[in-house]
Design a protein around this motif. Structure first.
Motif, short mmCIF file in Angstrom:
data_model
loop_
_atom_site.label_atom_id
_atom_site.label_comp_id
_atom_site.label_asym_id
_atom_site.label_seq_id
_atom_site.Cartn_x
_atom_site.Cartn_y
_atom_site.Cartn_z
N THR A 171 0.88 -1.18 0.00
CA THR A 171 0.00 0.00 0.00
C THR A 171 0.92 1.23 0.00
O THR A 171 2.15 1.10 0.11
N GLY A 172 0.33 2.40 -0.05
CA GLY A 172 1.12 3.60 0.00
C GLY A 172 1.79 3.82 1.35
O GLY A 172 2.71 4.64 1.46
N ALA A 173 1.36 3.07 2.38
CA ALA A 173 1.92 3.24 3.73
C ALA A 173 3.00 2.22 4.07
O ALA A 173 3.63 2.32 5.12
N THR A 174 3.22 1.25 3.20
CA THR A 174 4.21 0.20 3.49
C THR A 174 5.61 0.77 3.59
O THR A 174 6.02 1.60 2.76
N ILE A 175 6.36 0.33 4.58
CA ILE A 175 7.77 0.73 4.71
C ILE A 175 8.59 0.07 3.60
O ILE A 175 8.58 -1.16 3.46
N THR A 176 9.29 0.86 2.83
CA THR A 176 10.11 0.32 1.75
C THR A 176 11.59 0.71 1.88
O THR A 176 12.41 0.32 1.05
N GLU A 199 -0.48 -0.73 6.35
CA GLU A 199 0.72 -1.10 5.59
C GLU A 199 0.54 -2.37 4.76
O GLU A 199 1.22 -2.56 3.75
N PHE A 200 -0.37 -3.23 5.19
CA PHE A 200 -0.67 -4.43 4.41
C PHE A 200 -1.98 -4.30 3.65
O PHE A 200 -2.12 -4.76 2.53
N PRO A 228 -10.03 4.41 9.94
CA PRO A 228 -10.07 5.39 8.85
C PRO A 228 -8.66 5.74 8.37
O PRO A 228 -7.78 6.04 9.20
N VAL A 229 -8.44 5.71 7.09
CA VAL A 229 -7.12 5.98 6.53
C VAL A 229 -6.63 7.38 6.88
O VAL A 229 -5.43 7.60 7.09
#
Length: 259
Positions: A171-176, A199-200, A228-229
């Motif tokens: 997702t846009g919140a996943t740690i990369t 994140e998932f 809520p996002v």
């Protein structure tokens, strides 16, 4: 390809030596016995014994006896495997009880080859009527889940091998970023729990705590809930306390502790 088969042969020789020492029992086996029972040349036996000693797989008995027995590393593997099996056996009861008292989706996971494997789950409906994805048998990447980050934080050897692989965004919140993951791991070690903030899966957050035995994380106990996002995720302190208490009880049940 030759290198691959060479590695297999090397592991096979070490395993044969360990198996021989194990079959002799706690008294230990000398090099002559190992050579006779395995057919491995003496010089090769000595070389593999030296490597195995360095890794803690075998240890030499004292007083210059020339006897070798299995080392603490092997014993710890056996104990950890036993405790993990106990964790899996008891996990259904814990998730069911905790889900009933909290009204949340609760699940238990173990770490397996770079991913977290769900071994038990008590499902609750989210606000949109969908089930959580944390169902038994499912795997998720460790860096994108609260329970996965628990394993990476409290078993230091895991993070070294994990960050070799790309940290894929789900997702846009996943740690990369490796640096960001290391930074979050330090926070997890400081506070004793981990979170997954969309994140998932977008719209789902999770909080997870370790179940420990003699300092080793055998499994993780987690709660997930719709969130809520647009709002920062803040675990309810009362729910977190329930999770931590259950994890301590769980650790005691499998013969471990929460230290």
């Amino acid at each position: 390809m030759e290198g691959h088969w060479g590695q297999i042969e090397t592991v096979g020789i070490t395993f044969a030596i360990l198996d021989c020492i194990s079959s002799v029992g706690p008294a230990g086996a000398d090099v002559t016995t190992i050579e006779r029972e395995t057919g491995i040349p003496r010089r090769t036996v000595y070389r593999h014994l030296a490597n195995a000693q360095e890794l803690g797989l075998v240890e030499a008995r004292g007083n210059g006896s020339g006897l070798y027995r299995l080392g603490n590393t092997v014993g710890q593997w056996v104990v950890n495997q036993s405790r993990q099996r106990r964790f899996v056996t008891l996990s259904d009861d814990y998730v069911t009880r905790l889900a009933k008292s909290t009204g949340m989706t609760v699940h238990c996971t173990v770490y397996d080859h770079g991913s977290v494997l769900t071994v038990a789950s008590a499902q609750r409906h989210s606000k949109d009527g969908k089930f959580s994805l944390a169902v038994p048998g499912t795997r998720r990447p460790a860096h994108a889940t609260a329970s996965g980050k628990v394993f990476l934080a409290f078993n230091p050897r895991l993070i070294k091998s994990y960050v070799i692989r790309p940290l894929v965004a789900l997702t846009g919140a996943t740690i990369t970023s490796t640096d960001a993951l290391h930074e979050e791991i330090e926070t997890i070690k400081r506070y004793g729990f981990a979170t997954d903030e969309h994140e998932f899966q977008q719209g789902i957050c999770c909080v997870s705590v370790p179940v420990k035995a003699e300092g080793e994380v055998i499994g993780a106990l987690s709660m997930s809930l719709p969130w809520p996002v647009e709002q920062p995720f803040r675990p309810d302190p009362k729910l977190l306390d329930e999770l931590l208490i259950a994890a301590r009880e769980f650790a005691q049940m499998i013969g471990g502790n929460d230290e």
